[in-house]
Scaffold this motif. Structure first.
Motif, PDB file in Angstrom:
ATOM      1  N   TYR A  27      44.869 -13.143  -4.618  1.00 12.14           N
ATOM      2  CA  TYR A  27      44.250 -13.171  -3.290  1.00 12.14           C
ATOM      3  C   TYR A  27      42.933 -12.394  -3.308  1.00 12.14           C
ATOM      4  O   TYR A  27      41.906 -12.877  -2.826  1.00 12.14           O
ATOM      5  CB  TYR A  27      45.213 -12.577  -2.268  1.00 12.14           C
ATOM      6  CG  TYR A  27      44.605 -12.356  -0.908  1.00 12.14           C
ATOM      7  CD1 TYR A  27      44.374 -13.428  -0.052  1.00 12.14           C
ATOM      8  CD2 TYR A  27      44.264 -11.079  -0.466  1.00 12.14           C
ATOM      9  CE1 TYR A  27      43.815 -13.237   1.205  1.00 12.14           C
ATOM     10  CE2 TYR A  27      43.713 -10.877   0.780  1.00 12.14           C
ATOM     11  CZ  TYR A  27      43.492 -11.952   1.609  1.00 12.14           C
ATOM     12  OH  TYR A  27      42.936 -11.754   2.845  1.00 12.14           O
ATOM     13  N   GLY A  30      39.890 -14.173  -4.792  1.00 15.49           N
ATOM     14  CA  GLY A  30      39.279 -15.192  -3.948  1.00 15.49           C
ATOM     15  C   GLY A  30      38.709 -14.676  -2.648  1.00 15.49           C
ATOM     16  O   GLY A  30      37.954 -15.377  -1.962  1.00 15.49           O
ATOM     17  N   PHE A  31      39.035 -13.436  -2.300  1.00 16.19           N
ATOM     18  CA  PHE A  31      38.721 -12.930  -0.969  1.00 16.19           C
ATOM     19  C   PHE A  31      37.227 -12.778  -0.705  1.00 16.19           C
ATOM     20  O   PHE A  31      36.708 -13.299   0.283  1.00 16.19           O
ATOM     21  CB  PHE A  31      39.424 -11.588  -0.741  1.00 16.19           C
ATOM     22  CG  PHE A  31      39.192 -11.039   0.634  1.00 16.19           C
ATOM     23  CD1 PHE A  31      39.880 -11.556   1.712  1.00 16.19           C
ATOM     24  CD2 PHE A  31      38.272 -10.026   0.854  1.00 16.19           C
ATOM     25  CE1 PHE A  31      39.665 -11.072   2.993  1.00 16.19           C
ATOM     26  CE2 PHE A  31      38.052  -9.530   2.120  1.00 16.19           C
ATOM     27  CZ  PHE A  31      38.745 -10.053   3.189  1.00 16.19           C
ATOM     28  N   VAL A  34      35.057 -15.882  -0.187  1.00 15.25           N
ATOM     29  CA  VAL A  34      35.335 -16.539   1.098  1.00 15.25           C
ATOM     30  C   VAL A  34      34.788 -15.710   2.259  1.00 15.25           C
ATOM     31  O   VAL A  34      34.337 -16.251   3.266  1.00 15.25           O
ATOM     32  CB  VAL A  34      36.850 -16.797   1.250  1.00 15.25           C
ATOM     33  CG1 VAL A  34      37.189 -17.292   2.646  1.00 15.25           C
ATOM     34  CG2 VAL A  34      37.324 -17.809   0.210  1.00 15.25           C
ATOM     35  N   SER A  38      30.424 -15.232   5.937  1.00 12.42           N
ATOM     36  CA  SER A  38      30.610 -14.860   7.343  1.00 12.42           C
ATOM     37  C   SER A  38      29.629 -13.784   7.805  1.00 12.42           C
ATOM     38  O   SER A  38      29.537 -13.516   8.998  1.00 12.42           O
ATOM     39  CB  SER A  38      32.036 -14.353   7.563  1.00 12.42           C
ATOM     40  OG  SER A  38      32.183 -13.078   6.940  1.00 12.42           O
ATOM     41  N   TRP A  75      35.437 -17.366  10.351  1.00 13.42           N
ATOM     42  CA  TRP A  75      35.969 -17.044   9.018  1.00 13.42           C
ATOM     43  C   TRP A  75      37.484 -17.210   8.992  1.00 13.42           C
ATOM     44  O   TRP A  75      38.026 -17.872   8.114  1.00 13.42           O
ATOM     45  CB  TRP A  75      35.579 -15.604   8.649  1.00 13.42           C
ATOM     46  CG  TRP A  75      36.358 -15.043   7.509  1.00 13.42           C
ATOM     47  CD1 TRP A  75      36.179 -15.324   6.186  1.00 13.42           C
ATOM     48  CD2 TRP A  75      37.439 -14.110   7.587  1.00 13.42           C
ATOM     49  NE1 TRP A  75      37.092 -14.617   5.438  1.00 13.42           N
ATOM     50  CE2 TRP A  75      37.871 -13.859   6.283  1.00 13.42           C
ATOM     51  CE3 TRP A  75      38.072 -13.458   8.636  1.00 13.42           C
ATOM     52  CZ2 TRP A  75      38.918 -12.983   5.990  1.00 13.42           C
ATOM     53  CZ3 TRP A  75      39.108 -12.583   8.352  1.00 13.42           C
ATOM     54  CH2 TRP A  75      39.519 -12.363   7.045  1.00 13.42           C
ATOM     55  N   SER A  78      38.534 -20.793   9.058  1.00 11.92           N
ATOM     56  CA  SER A  78      37.907 -21.686   8.080  1.00 11.92           C
ATOM     57  C   SER A  78      38.949 -22.263   7.124  1.00 11.92           C
ATOM     58  O   SER A  78      39.931 -21.590   6.781  1.00 11.92           O
ATOM     59  CB  SER A  78      36.829 -20.945   7.274  1.00 11.92           C
ATOM     60  OG  SER A  78      37.431 -20.015   6.373  1.00 11.92           O
ATOM     61  N   GLU A  80      38.719 -22.670   4.033  1.00 14.12           N
ATOM     62  CA  GLU A  80      38.746 -21.862   2.804  1.00 14.12           C
ATOM     63  C   GLU A  80      39.640 -20.630   2.977  1.00 14.12           C
ATOM     64  O   GLU A  80      40.442 -20.317   2.092  1.00 14.12           O
ATOM     65  CB  GLU A  80      37.324 -21.415   2.420  1.00 14.12           C
ATOM     66  CG  GLU A  80      36.388 -22.541   2.085  1.00 14.12           C
ATOM     67  CD  GLU A  80      35.760 -23.200   3.325  1.00 14.12           C
ATOM     68  OE1 GLU A  80      35.100 -24.232   3.146  1.00 14.12           O
ATOM     69  OE2 GLU A  80      35.932 -22.699   4.464  1.00 14.12           O
ATOM     70  N   TYR A  81      39.504 -19.942   4.119  1.00 15.65           N
ATOM     71  CA  TYR A  81      40.350 -18.762   4.314  1.00 15.65           C
ATOM     72  C   TYR A  81      41.789 -19.151   4.621  1.00 15.65           C
ATOM     73  O   TYR A  81      42.719 -18.491   4.165  1.00 15.65           O
ATOM     74  CB  TYR A  81      39.818 -17.796   5.379  1.00 15.65           C
ATOM     75  CG  TYR A  81      40.705 -16.561   5.365  1.00 15.65           C
ATOM     76  CD1 TYR A  81      40.656 -15.684   4.279  1.00 15.65           C
ATOM     77  CD2 TYR A  81      41.651 -16.339   6.349  1.00 15.65           C
ATOM     78  CE1 TYR A  81      41.526 -14.607   4.197  1.00 15.65           C
ATOM     79  CE2 TYR A  81      42.522 -15.262   6.271  1.00 15.65           C
ATOM     80  CZ  TYR A  81      42.455 -14.407   5.188  1.00 15.65           C
ATOM     81  OH  TYR A  81      43.335 -13.352   5.099  1.00 15.65           O
ATOM     82  N   ARG A  82      42.002 -20.201   5.380  1.00 14.21           N
ATOM     83  CA  ARG A  82      43.380 -20.605   5.691  1.00 14.21           C
ATOM     84  C   ARG A  82      44.139 -20.927   4.397  1.00 14.21           C
ATOM     85  O   ARG A  82      45.315 -20.606   4.266  1.00 14.21           O
ATOM     86  CB  ARG A  82      43.417 -21.817   6.636  1.00 14.21           C
ATOM     87  CG  ARG A  82      42.874 -21.578   8.022  1.00 14.21           C
ATOM     88  CD  ARG A  82      43.377 -20.431   8.897  1.00 14.21           C
ATOM     89  NE  ARG A  82      44.625 -19.798   8.625  1.00 14.21           N
ATOM     90  CZ  ARG A  82      44.816 -18.460   8.662  1.00 14.21           C
ATOM     91  NH1 ARG A  82      43.846 -17.641   8.959  1.00 14.21           N
ATOM     92  NH2 ARG A  82      45.992 -17.960   8.424  1.00 14.21           N
ATOM     93  N   GLU A  83      43.462 -21.552   3.439  1.00 13.46           N
ATOM     94  CA  GLU A  83      44.091 -21.851   2.145  1.00 13.46           C
ATOM     95  C   GLU A  83      44.367 -20.551   1.383  1.00 13.46           C
ATOM     96  O   GLU A  83      45.454 -20.368   0.831  1.00 13.46           O
ATOM     97  CB  GLU A  83      43.199 -22.788   1.329  1.00 13.46           C
ATOM     98  CG  GLU A  83      43.872 -23.396   0.128  1.00 13.46           C
ATOM     99  CD  GLU A  83      45.089 -24.262   0.455  1.00 13.46           C
ATOM    100  OE1 GLU A  83      46.008 -24.295  -0.383  1.00 13.46           O
ATOM    101  OE2 GLU A  83      45.138 -24.901   1.529  1.00 13.46           O
ATOM    102  N   LEU A  84      43.400 -19.642   1.343  1.00 15.47           N
ATOM    103  CA  LEU A  84      43.575 -18.364   0.663  1.00 15.47           C
ATOM    104  C   LEU A  84      44.643 -17.517   1.357  1.00 15.47           C
ATOM    105  O   LEU A  84      45.394 -16.788   0.700  1.00 15.47           O
ATOM    106  CB  LEU A  84      42.239 -17.611   0.622  1.00 15.47           C
ATOM    107  CG  LEU A  84      42.226 -16.301  -0.157  1.00 15.47           C
ATOM    108  CD1 LEU A  84      42.571 -16.536  -1.634  1.00 15.47           C
ATOM    109  CD2 LEU A  84      40.869 -15.633  -0.020  1.00 15.47           C
TER     110      LEU A  84
END
Length: 106
Positions: A27, A30-31, A34, A38, A75, A78, A80-84
């Motif tokens: 996590y 990738g944080f 992502v 923002s 953010w 998003s 991208e964040y929902r997946e992460l």
């Protein structure tokens, strides 16, 4: 929301307990990529905060400043964040995620 309010910073505060260290490392990797678009500023994290009153679960407290609540929510919502976030949710127990607003304009 008025334009003045939209321009006020908003603070994201999360408190988590890491249950799966390797999953949480994934996590973390990738944080920041992502978060960067923002316009947010990672303020701090603390694994050993001083509690002056009340109860606290063990774990990590994280604080991030966003240029506005709108930027924070863009953010947060998003793709991208929902997946992460799925990686985070599998690796930690989330005790709280909070938005703290700036003082309103006077």
């Amino acid at each position: 929301m008025s334009n003045d309010t939209a321009a006020q910073p908003a603070y994201f505060i999360a408190h988590i307990t890491v249950d799966d260290v390797e999953g949480y490392r994934n996590y973390e990797k990738g944080f920041f990529p992502v978060l960067k678009p923002s316009g947010a500023r990672f303020v701090t994290y603390d694994d050993n905060v001083t509690v002056l009153e009340g109860e606290r679960e063990s774990g990590r407290t994280i604080m991030i400043e966003f240029p506005s609540e709108e930027a924070l929510m863009t953010w947060w919502d998003s793709p991208e964040y929902r997946e992460l976030a799925k990686v985070r949710q599998a690796a930690v127990t989330t005790h709280s995620v909070t938005i703290v607003h700036s003082l309103p304009p006077r």
